[in-house]
Design a protein around this motif. Structure first.
Motif, PDB file in Angstrom:
ATOM      1  N   ILE A 247      -1.629   5.512  -1.079  1.00 17.53           N
ATOM      2  CA  ILE A 247      -1.728   4.355  -2.005  1.00 17.53           C
ATOM      3  C   ILE A 247      -2.865   4.475  -3.051  1.00 17.53           C
ATOM      4  O   ILE A 247      -2.341   4.257  -3.993  1.00 17.53           O
ATOM      5  CB  ILE A 247      -1.725   3.093  -0.929  1.00 17.53           C
TER       6      ILE A 247
ATOM      7  N   TYR B 291       5.147   3.903  -0.183  1.00 14.87           N
ATOM      8  CA  TYR B 291       4.858   4.959   0.640  1.00 14.87           C
ATOM      9  C   TYR B 291       5.983   4.902   1.982  1.00 14.87           C
ATOM     10  O   TYR B 291       6.299   6.080   2.084  1.00 14.87           O
ATOM     11  CB  TYR B 291       3.648   4.398   1.459  1.00 14.87           C
TER      12      TYR B 291
ATOM     13  N   TYR C 237       2.882  -0.579  -3.390  1.00 18.08           N
ATOM     14  CA  TYR C 237       2.531   0.858  -2.940  1.00 18.08           C
ATOM     15  C   TYR C 237       2.815   0.991  -1.471  1.00 18.08           C
ATOM     16  O   TYR C 237       3.252   2.068  -1.126  1.00 18.08           O
ATOM     17  CB  TYR C 237       1.196   1.193  -3.437  1.00 18.08           C
TER      18      TYR C 237
ATOM     19  N   ASP D  16       0.446  -5.310  -6.073  1.00 20.43           N
ATOM     20  CA  ASP D  16       0.056  -3.905  -6.210  1.00 20.43           C
ATOM     21  C   ASP D  16       0.225  -3.336  -4.828  1.00 20.43           C
ATOM     22  O   ASP D  16       0.992  -2.364  -4.690  1.00 20.43           O
ATOM     23  CB  ASP D  16      -0.977  -3.414  -7.029  1.00 20.43           C
TER      24      ASP D  16
ATOM     25  N   TRP E 177      -1.675   7.035  -5.941  1.00 22.22           N
ATOM     26  CA  TRP E 177      -0.629   6.290  -6.728  1.00 22.22           C
ATOM     27  C   TRP E 177      -1.051   5.216  -7.824  1.00 22.22           C
ATOM     28  O   TRP E 177      -0.875   5.361  -8.958  1.00 22.22           O
ATOM     29  CB  TRP E 177       0.538   5.769  -6.132  1.00 22.22           C
ATOM     30  N   PHE E 178      -2.039   4.301  -7.231  1.00 24.13           N
ATOM     31  CA  PHE E 178      -2.684   3.178  -7.869  1.00 24.13           C
ATOM     32  C   PHE E 178      -3.588   3.839  -9.134  1.00 24.13           C
ATOM     33  O   PHE E 178      -3.626   3.375 -10.051  1.00 24.13           O
ATOM     34  CB  PHE E 178      -3.272   2.383  -6.888  1.00 24.13           C
TER      35      PHE E 178
ATOM     36  N   LEU F  97       6.140   6.032  -8.828  1.00 24.65           N
ATOM     37  CA  LEU F  97       5.061   5.078  -9.402  1.00 24.65           C
ATOM     38  C   LEU F  97       5.407   3.989 -10.244  1.00 24.65           C
ATOM     39  O   LEU F  97       6.903   3.708 -10.359  1.00 24.65           O
ATOM     40  CB  LEU F  97       4.107   5.961 -10.609  1.00 24.65           C
TER      41      LEU F  97
END
Length: 470
Positions: free
Chosen positions: A142, A90, A86, A82, A145-146, A101
């Motif tokens: 980050i 970015y 991200y 993950d 988005w996560f 995403l």
């Protein structure tokens, strides 16, 4: 195309909780109406009011009228895959201005909306911190988005500028958390923050992004835990093909399980529950090993029906309720459950309740179960106390091991039992029992670099979390 949608906040005065839950933000002429409310304090009946509206939202969601999510805490990003995704996203966003995403929406406009929301929220974050570095901004984006991927993964595929999405956050105190919920409003979500202890710690200028709603005094009540109702529509029901499930696999092959689409749900198997008798009596290891029939093996399946991992679970309720770890169920989209001395494989996608902080979850299968009792705390657990662990490490169904309690730890504000009974990958969600055959903990983690350094969430948190199921 960043300017294609603009947002208008709180055009209707929200004077109580019912108004927030009843109102729907509309979209017209490129303008989306959204609501961003901070509910402060409360009264004795505020909790009941929230639960009433939870159920109303669940019913509307089941009817396809909206998407509803109540969030008790934001998850931590720990998986290296993950983090890598991200970080790359970015860098791409900084070069091209296009955010993305993991979850992919059908509407292409979402990409522009996400990019604009990211830029605006990052700007608010920069303005609230003196001497903000690029690394600080990167780490925060980050997280944004996560969190969005993790918490709204079921809403994003069907996103549109007309869709109604209601999100409720509980006790949002920090600036980072607050700006995440602001970020969601920029994706078109209506957001309600339930702050029953204190207000958000943020500059007034940033607090002004939301509208305060005073419900009562701080600290006079507690936000009730939310158990979402997740009805499984027929199109998503699946049935495991037991012909391809190994009886006791040493290594789970990816082709072991196939879950065909649209299979009918299995009828409940009626079985008389057998509760262990004589809780005060210590049992022999041979007797304790017989309790393995109340520990299940969970095959964690991806969207294609392929096994992604295995875990364990504990029968805690006669009506099909199984306790496991949150990190077990998060690894897949649906599950196949095997029970010792039962050739049937039980397919389910019902996650009844979960708590990422405690790493606990409850799933349900359509079968009558023989649950193991959860320890009632009549005596304090002590170092040196003998324990037995039952789980399915590496897919080896219901392995039994013994050891002692070697310590008590607090990790990330969660009380844990450290024990020496050997466990391995796949034991997560298995039972740690006292010699009376009661669950004193659920196996959660092992420290690979140390020998027999294993951790379990204790019975106190299990009893509170699983109240109503056992």
């Amino acid at each position: 195309m960043h300017g294609e949608i603009s947002y208008r906040y709180n055009i209707i005065k929200i004077q109580n909780l019912d108004t927030f839950f009843n109102v729907r933000g509309g979209f017209r002429n490129g303008v989306r109406d959204v609501y961003f409310i901070r509910a402060l304090g409360g009264k004795a009946d505020t909790g009941a009011d929230i639960l009433k509206n939870d159920r109303k939202m669940d019913q509307a969601a089941a009817a396809g009228q909206l998407f509803y999510r109540r969030i008790s805490q934001l998850p931590r990003i720990t998986d290296q895959a993950d983090i890598g995704f991200y970080q790359k996203a970015y860098e791409n966003w900084k070069k091209s201005g296009k955010a993305e995403l993991k979850t992919k929406p059908a509407d292409r406009l979402f990409g522009d909306v996400l990019s604009a929301a990211t830029e605006k929220t990052a700007g608010q974050y920069r303005s609230a911190h003196e001497n903000t570095t690029e690394t600080m901004v990167k780490n925060y984006v980050i997280k944004l988005w996560f969190w969005t991927d993790t918490l709204l993964k079921d809403a994003i595929p069907g996103w549109s500028e007309h869709a109604s999405v209601k999100v409720v956050g509980a006790n949002v105190m920090t600036l980072q958390e607050y700006l995440f919920f602001y970020f969601l409003t920029l994706l078109g979500c209506d957001v309600l923050l339930l702050n029953e202890k204190e207000d958000v710690k943020a500059p007034e200028r940033i607090l002004a992004l939301s509208e305060p709603l005073r419900l009562g005094a701080f600290g006079g009540w507690e936000i009730p835990e939310y158990t979402p109702v997740r009805p499984a529509p027929p199109a998503r029901e699946r049935k495991a093909d037991i012909k391809n499930v190994p009886q006791a696999p040493a290594v789970l092959e990816r082709s072991s399980i196939k879950i065909p689409e649209r299979a009918p749900r299995q009828k409940p198997v009626e079985q008389t529950p057998q509760r262990p008798a004589g809780r005060e009596r210590e049992r022999s290891f041979e007797e304790l090993a017989l309790l393995a029939s109340s520990i299940v093996l969970i095959y964690v399946l991806d969207a294609a029906g392929e096994p992604a991992a295995t875990g364990s679970g504990i029968m805690i309720g006669e009506k099909g309720f199984i306790l496991t770890n949150c990190h077990v169920v998060q690894a897949g989209t649906h599950y196949a459950v095997r029970i010792e001395d039962d050739d049937q494989v039980y397919a389910t996608d019902e996650i009844i309740k979960y708590n990422p902080k405690l790493d606990l979850a409850v799933i349900r299968i359509q079968r009558r179960l023989a649950p193991i009792p959860i320890y009632d705390g009549r005596k304090k657990l002590v170092r040196g106390q003998k324990v037995v662990a039952i789980g399915s490490p590496l897919g080896l169904f219901n392995s039994v091991s013994d050891g002692i309690i070697s310590g008590f730890r607090t990790i990330n504000d969660v009380s844990m039992i450290q024990f020496t009974a050997p466990i391995s990958h796949g034991s997560s969600g298995g039972a740690v029992l006292n010699l009376c055959g009661e669950v004193i903990g659920i196996s959660t983690a092992g420290i690979d670099s140390g020998q027999n350094l294993n951790l379990a969430v204790g019975f106190e948190d299990i009893r509170v979390f699983a109240k109503g199921f056992y």
